[in-house]
Design a protein around this motif. Sequence first.
Motif, PDB file in Angstrom:
ATOM      1  N   LEU A 115      -5.263 -12.843  -4.959  1.00  0.00           N
ATOM      2  CA  LEU A 115      -4.897 -14.061  -5.656  1.00  0.00           C
ATOM      3  C   LEU A 115      -3.980 -13.788  -6.858  1.00  0.00           C
ATOM      4  O   LEU A 115      -2.970 -14.460  -7.039  1.00  0.00           O
ATOM      5  N   LYS A 116      -4.297 -12.765  -7.668  1.00  0.00           N
ATOM      6  CA  LYS A 116      -3.551 -12.504  -8.899  1.00  0.00           C
ATOM      7  C   LYS A 116      -2.547 -11.366  -8.796  1.00  0.00           C
ATOM      8  O   LYS A 116      -1.787 -11.135  -9.738  1.00  0.00           O
ATOM      9  N   TYR A 117      -2.547 -10.622  -7.693  1.00  0.00           N
ATOM     10  CA  TYR A 117      -1.637  -9.490  -7.541  1.00  0.00           C
ATOM     11  C   TYR A 117      -1.558  -9.072  -6.079  1.00  0.00           C
ATOM     12  O   TYR A 117      -2.363  -9.497  -5.255  1.00  0.00           O
ATOM     13  N   ALA A 118      -0.574  -8.235  -5.787  1.00  0.00           N
ATOM     14  CA  ALA A 118      -0.479  -7.585  -4.481  1.00  0.00           C
ATOM     15  C   ALA A 118      -0.356  -6.093  -4.739  1.00  0.00           C
ATOM     16  O   ALA A 118       0.303  -5.667  -5.690  1.00  0.00           O
ATOM     17  N   MET A 119      -1.012  -5.299  -3.897  1.00  0.00           N
ATOM     18  CA  MET A 119      -0.923  -3.848  -4.013  1.00  0.00           C
ATOM     19  C   MET A 119      -0.222  -3.305  -2.770  1.00  0.00           C
ATOM     20  O   MET A 119      -0.661  -3.541  -1.652  1.00  0.00           O
ATOM     21  N   HIS A 120       0.876  -2.611  -3.006  1.00  0.00           N
ATOM     22  CA  HIS A 120       1.695  -2.029  -1.937  1.00  0.00           C
ATOM     23  C   HIS A 120       1.517  -0.516  -1.994  1.00  0.00           C
ATOM     24  O   HIS A 120       1.701   0.085  -3.056  1.00  0.00           O
ATOM     25  N   VAL A 121       1.160   0.082  -0.877  1.00  0.00           N
ATOM     26  CA  VAL A 121       0.949   1.530  -0.819  1.00  0.00           C
ATOM     27  C   VAL A 121       1.956   2.132   0.154  1.00  0.00           C
ATOM     28  O   VAL A 121       2.037   1.716   1.316  1.00  0.00           O
ATOM     29  N   GLN A 122       2.728   3.082  -0.333  1.00  0.00           N
ATOM     30  CA  GLN A 122       3.709   3.812   0.486  1.00  0.00           C
ATOM     31  C   GLN A 122       3.125   5.193   0.777  1.00  0.00           C
ATOM     32  O   GLN A 122       2.607   5.848  -0.129  1.00  0.00           O
ATOM     33  N   TYR A 123       3.208   5.608   2.041  1.00  0.00           N
ATOM     34  CA  TYR A 123       2.654   6.900   2.453  1.00  0.00           C
ATOM     35  C   TYR A 123       3.763   7.926   2.636  1.00  0.00           C
ATOM     36  O   TYR A 123       4.881   7.588   3.032  1.00  0.00           O
ATOM     37  N   ALA A 124       3.448   9.179   2.360  1.00  0.00           N
ATOM     38  CA  ALA A 124       4.416  10.265   2.546  1.00  0.00           C
ATOM     39  C   ALA A 124       4.641  10.467   4.045  1.00  0.00           C
ATOM     40  O   ALA A 124       3.685  10.533   4.810  1.00  0.00           O
ATOM     41  N   PRO A 125       5.911  10.554   4.476  1.00  0.00           N
ATOM     42  CA  PRO A 125       6.173  10.710   5.910  1.00  0.00           C
ATOM     43  C   PRO A 125       5.664  12.044   6.476  1.00  0.00           C
ATOM     44  O   PRO A 125       5.299  12.120   7.644  1.00  0.00           O
ATOM     45  N   ALA A 126       5.593  13.062   5.636  1.00  0.00           N
ATOM     46  CA  ALA A 126       5.196  14.385   6.120  1.00  0.00           C
ATOM     47  C   ALA A 126       3.725  14.471   6.507  1.00  0.00           C
ATOM     48  O   ALA A 126       3.379  15.036   7.537  1.00  0.00           O
ATOM     49  N   ASP A 127       2.839  13.905   5.665  1.00  0.00           N
ATOM     50  CA  ASP A 127       1.415  14.085   5.941  1.00  0.00           C
ATOM     51  C   ASP A 127       0.585  12.803   5.905  1.00  0.00           C
ATOM     52  O   ASP A 127      -0.625  12.837   6.081  1.00  0.00           O
ATOM     53  N   GLY A 128       1.224  11.652   5.637  1.00  0.00           N
ATOM     54  CA  GLY A 128       0.507  10.377   5.658  1.00  0.00           C
ATOM     55  C   GLY A 128      -0.385  10.114   4.457  1.00  0.00           C
ATOM     56  O   GLY A 128      -1.164   9.168   4.461  1.00  0.00           O
ATOM     57  N   THR A 129      -0.261  10.938   3.415  1.00  0.00           N
ATOM     58  CA  THR A 129      -1.054  10.686   2.208  1.00  0.00           C
ATOM     59  C   THR A 129      -0.293   9.711   1.307  1.00  0.00           C
ATOM     60  O   THR A 129       0.914   9.509   1.454  1.00  0.00           O
ATOM     61  N   VAL A 130      -0.992   9.115   0.368  1.00  0.00           N
ATOM     62  CA  VAL A 130      -0.384   8.143  -0.537  1.00  0.00           C
ATOM     63  C   VAL A 130       0.706   8.820  -1.368  1.00  0.00           C
ATOM     64  O   VAL A 130       0.481   9.866  -1.972  1.00  0.00           O
ATOM     65  N   ALA A 131       1.882   8.202  -1.386  1.00  0.00           N
ATOM     66  CA  ALA A 131       2.994   8.720  -2.180  1.00  0.00           C
ATOM     67  C   ALA A 131       3.256   7.853  -3.404  1.00  0.00           C
ATOM     68  O   ALA A 131       3.546   8.365  -4.477  1.00  0.00           O
ATOM     69  N   LYS A 132       3.169   6.522  -3.244  1.00  0.00           N
ATOM     70  CA  LYS A 132       3.449   5.592  -4.333  1.00  0.00           C
ATOM     71  C   LYS A 132       2.549   4.372  -4.185  1.00  0.00           C
ATOM     72  O   LYS A 132       2.224   3.971  -3.069  1.00  0.00           O
ATOM     73  N   VAL A 133       2.211   3.775  -5.309  1.00  0.00           N
ATOM     74  CA  VAL A 133       1.472   2.517  -5.316  1.00  0.00           C
ATOM     75  C   VAL A 133       2.219   1.558  -6.231  1.00  0.00           C
ATOM     76  O   VAL A 133       2.588   1.928  -7.344  1.00  0.00           O
ATOM     77  N   THR A 134       2.466   0.353  -5.747  1.00  0.00           N
ATOM     78  CA  THR A 134       3.106  -0.688  -6.547  1.00  0.00           C
ATOM     79  C   THR A 134       2.144  -1.858  -6.657  1.00  0.00           C
ATOM     80  O   THR A 134       1.577  -2.293  -5.653  1.00  0.00           O
ATOM     81  N   VAL A 135       1.952  -2.346  -7.858  1.00  0.00           N
ATOM     82  CA  VAL A 135       1.115  -3.518  -8.101  1.00  0.00           C
ATOM     83  C   VAL A 135       2.041  -4.597  -8.632  1.00  0.00           C
ATOM     84  O   VAL A 135       2.717  -4.396  -9.644  1.00  0.00           O
ATOM     85  N   MET A 136       2.098  -5.743  -7.917  1.00  0.00           N
ATOM     86  CA  MET A 136       3.066  -6.790  -8.219  1.00  0.00           C
ATOM     87  C   MET A 136       2.420  -8.122  -8.547  1.00  0.00           C
ATOM     88  O   MET A 136       1.382  -8.466  -7.972  1.00  0.00           O
ATOM     89  N   HIS A 137       3.078  -8.869  -9.414  1.00  0.00           N
ATOM     90  CA  HIS A 137       2.736 -10.268  -9.641  1.00  0.00           C
ATOM     91  C   HIS A 137       3.058 -11.017  -8.333  1.00  0.00           C
ATOM     92  O   HIS A 137       4.012 -10.661  -7.643  1.00  0.00           O
TER      93      HIS A 137
END
Length: 143
Positions: A115-137
């Motif tokens: 409701l108050k935000y969205a969380m976007h998670v980008q994974y590393a192409p090499a091993d599928g682990t979390v590379a970046k997290v974006t929290v947006m209005h």
Amino acid sequence: MRDLRFVELLGKPFEVFRKSDLPDELGPAEAAPVGEFKYVRYPQVGVSIDLGAGSTVLAYFFEHAAISSEWATGVREGARRDELLKEWGSPSRSGSAQLIPILGLQGAWDRWDQLKYAMHVQYAPADGTVAKVTVMHPSAVPR
């Protein structure tokens, strides 16, 4: 989100963010304008803030250094996509890895809309682990 102070400051003027206790925890800031966009970076902890019109806080970008601390997003270092899907359920939107000119191979991603935000998670192409997290209005979420 683990630290809801970030969510509470989304959509507010950057001046309100500056007067909160978060800047003290993030360390020294540096302005990072990119064309017409305004960003504020906290390089010691890997956090950047996207400022919209009127210097409104639109999004936070958490790079690897911030992810490893877990204090903001709750995403632990080395987390894999299947773990996050199990913990958070089905994402609102997802995308597969793709080769983007100039940027190279970009990993798959998932986004969970709240409701108050969205969380976007980008994974590393090499091993599928979390590379970046974006929290947006919600107003900054691509549709």
